[in-house]
Design a protein around this motif. Structure first.
Motif, PDB file in Angstrom:
ATOM      1  N   SER A 216      43.433  46.451  38.252  1.00 46.86           N
ATOM      2  CA  SER A 216      43.435  47.849  37.807  1.00 46.86           C
ATOM      3  C   SER A 216      43.885  48.810  38.903  1.00 46.86           C
ATOM      4  O   SER A 216      43.948  50.015  38.664  1.00 46.86           O
ATOM      5  CB  SER A 216      42.036  48.240  37.321  1.00 46.86           C
ATOM      6  OG  SER A 216      41.093  48.120  38.367  1.00 46.86           O
ATOM      7  N   HIS A 217      44.190  48.287  40.065  1.00 51.96           N
ATOM      8  CA  HIS A 217      44.691  49.118  41.165  1.00 51.96           C
ATOM      9  C   HIS A 217      46.227  49.091  41.110  1.00 51.96           C
ATOM     10  O   HIS A 217      46.860  48.129  41.532  1.00 51.96           O
ATOM     11  CB  HIS A 217      44.191  48.590  42.507  1.00 51.96           C
ATOM     12  CG  HIS A 217      42.707  48.350  42.535  1.00 51.96           C
ATOM     13  ND1 HIS A 217      41.788  49.372  42.558  1.00 51.96           N
ATOM     14  CD2 HIS A 217      41.987  47.192  42.514  1.00 51.96           C
ATOM     15  CE1 HIS A 217      40.561  48.861  42.570  1.00 51.96           C
ATOM     16  NE2 HIS A 217      40.658  47.546  42.539  1.00 51.96           N
ATOM     17  N   LYS A 218      46.810  50.156  40.583  1.00 53.57           N
ATOM     18  CA  LYS A 218      48.249  50.164  40.306  1.00 53.57           C
ATOM     19  C   LYS A 218      49.098  50.324  41.566  1.00 53.57           C
ATOM     20  O   LYS A 218      50.241  49.859  41.615  1.00 53.57           O
ATOM     21  CB  LYS A 218      48.581  51.279  39.306  1.00 53.57           C
ATOM     22  CG  LYS A 218      47.882  51.115  37.964  1.00 53.57           C
ATOM     23  CD  LYS A 218      48.309  52.164  36.976  1.00 53.57           C
ATOM     24  CE  LYS A 218      47.553  52.028  35.658  1.00 53.57           C
ATOM     25  NZ  LYS A 218      47.784  50.716  35.042  1.00 53.57           N
ATOM     26  N   GLY A 242      45.067  54.294  40.785  1.00 56.38           N
ATOM     27  CA  GLY A 242      44.349  53.259  40.053  1.00 56.38           C
ATOM     28  C   GLY A 242      42.978  53.708  39.616  1.00 56.38           C
ATOM     29  O   GLY A 242      42.657  54.896  39.606  1.00 56.38           O
ATOM     30  N   THR A 243      42.158  52.736  39.281  1.00 53.86           N
ATOM     31  CA  THR A 243      40.850  53.014  38.689  1.00 53.86           C
ATOM     32  C   THR A 243      39.921  53.780  39.625  1.00 53.86           C
ATOM     33  O   THR A 243      39.000  54.464  39.170  1.00 53.86           O
ATOM     34  CB  THR A 243      40.191  51.682  38.268  1.00 53.86           C
ATOM     35  OG1 THR A 243      39.001  51.961  37.561  1.00 53.86           O
ATOM     36  CG2 THR A 243      39.854  50.828  39.490  1.00 53.86           C
ATOM     37  N   LYS A 246      39.032  58.038  39.865  1.00 53.32           N
ATOM     38  CA  LYS A 246      37.953  58.771  39.206  1.00 53.32           C
ATOM     39  C   LYS A 246      36.749  58.969  40.122  1.00 53.32           C
ATOM     40  O   LYS A 246      35.833  59.719  39.792  1.00 53.32           O
ATOM     41  CB  LYS A 246      37.503  58.025  37.947  1.00 53.32           C
ATOM     42  CG  LYS A 246      38.618  57.771  36.932  1.00 53.32           C
ATOM     43  CD  LYS A 246      38.112  56.908  35.783  1.00 53.32           C
ATOM     44  CE  LYS A 246      39.227  56.581  34.810  1.00 53.32           C
ATOM     45  NZ  LYS A 246      38.761  55.669  33.713  1.00 53.32           N
ATOM     46  N   LYS A 252      35.986  55.998  47.289  1.00 53.67           N
ATOM     47  CA  LYS A 252      37.329  55.413  47.288  1.00 53.67           C
ATOM     48  C   LYS A 252      37.646  54.773  48.635  1.00 53.67           C
ATOM     49  O   LYS A 252      38.152  53.647  48.701  1.00 53.67           O
ATOM     50  CB  LYS A 252      38.365  56.495  46.956  1.00 53.67           C
ATOM     51  CG  LYS A 252      39.780  55.957  46.834  1.00 53.67           C
ATOM     52  CD  LYS A 252      40.806  57.076  46.752  1.00 53.67           C
ATOM     53  CE  LYS A 252      40.623  57.915  45.521  1.00 53.67           C
ATOM     54  NZ  LYS A 252      41.719  58.915  45.376  1.00 53.67           N
TER      55      LYS A 252
END
Length: 320
Positions: A216-218, A242-243, A246, A252
């Motif tokens: 999910s980490h683009k 990515g996720t 948020k 982060k």
């Protein structure tokens, strides 16, 4: 760029023990060289609640702590030195690890001070990461040959995630005689003739910047720097997509430092070590491929130059 060294605690086993020590009141500590002392400590827990992360099938709890303290000289004509930064502490209830934004002696001193263990036998040990000289060349050829998508698992019973090396952002290295060197960066670095030519002359790469995607980490951008025997990871948190977008900035940073250093980088090293197709013969074939690419690209450049000269000559009415 977030850069942190990894340390192992030889005394504490739980995150609660760490928090109690970090957040306790601290007395001034005389420096071992007897020319100053450490004082004015301020340590704060940045995440309201401890968080969890899965690493190789094990659940670890972690939190991030910001710290600040002064080093004051006994010679009062000298200005105090301020030290500040952060520590990410994590535990699986069997072991405690720390990521701190300092290296070598500075990191050890700071951790000893935060643990109220300064001027005693060291409670923490440095945990370096070692990679051999061929690792970065292997990584480059994987991307260059468009073979840089891997399936990796976080542990037994979990679905594998896709790890893709999407771009090489920078390379740095030199030849064995250290006369010729390369230091290049950019979105299309693998297309640079200078970089390809350099690799033909030497495989001594010691720095590489990567842009990858993982589950999910683009987009995660980090740099592997191998200045001596150990590797150092620098993470570009600002460019992350990515996720984790948020979450708070402290969360982060903590999660990216853990994920890149303890999940992504070790997995890439493991894939390298298990790649039985990468040997002397495949390396020779790769160098031959680079040589052919250089010839083809040079020929195309010369063709473009000749066409440009012809157009310019026609415009200017020159005989060529």
């Amino acid at each position: 760029m977030e850069k942190a060294s990894l340390w192992i605690d030889r005394k504490f086993k739980s995150l609660d023990e760490v928090k109690k020590s970090f957040l306790s009141d601290k007395l001034d500590q005389n420096a071992k060289n007897n020319v100053g002392f450490y004082t004015d400590f301020n340590v704060t827990q940045t995440l309201q609640k401890d968080q969890e992360i899965l690493i190789s099938g094990q659940t670890w709890v972690f939190n991030k702590f910001n710290y600040r303290y002064l080093y004051k000289f006994l010679d009062q004509t000298l200005d105090p030195q301020e030290n500040n930064g952060y520590v990410v502490a994590l535990s699986n209830n069997e072991e405690v690890r720390y990521f701190i934004n300092y290296f070598s002696q500075n990191a050890q001193v700071t951790l000893q001070l935060l643990l109220n263990n300064y001027n005693r036998t060291s409670q923490v040990d440095f945990k370096p990461v070692y990679v051999n000289d061929g690792f970065l060349l292997w990584l480059f050829q994987k991307y260059y040959k468009e073979d840089s998508i891997f399936q990796i698992s976080d542990g037994e019973g979990t679905d594998p995630s896709i790890l893709s090396i999407d771009s090489i952002l920078a390379v740095k290295g030199d030849t064995s005689d250290q006369i010729t060197s390369i230091d290049a960066s950019g979105e299309q670095i693998s297309n640079y003739i200078s970089v390809i030519s350099f690799l033909l002359e030497s495989s001594k790469l010691y720095k590489m910047g990567l842009r990858i995607s993982y589950g999910s980490h683009k987009k995660i951008e980090f740099t592997i720097d191998k200045p001596r025997k150990t590797s150092v990871i620098s993470i570009n948190v600002a460019n992350y997509v990515g996720t984790l977008d948020k979450e708070s900035n402290d969360s982060k940073i903590a999660k990216l430092v853990i994920i890149v250093n303890l999940v992504i980088f070790p997995k890439i090293i493991q894939i390298y070590q298990e790649d039985t197709t990468w040997n002397a013969k495949s390396m020779e074939d790769f160098f031959k491929e680079l040589g052919k690419d250089i010839r083809d690209r040079t020929d195309n450049l010369l063709k473009d130059v000749q066409e440009k000269i012809s157009v310019d000559a026609m415009t200017m009415g020159l005989d060529i």
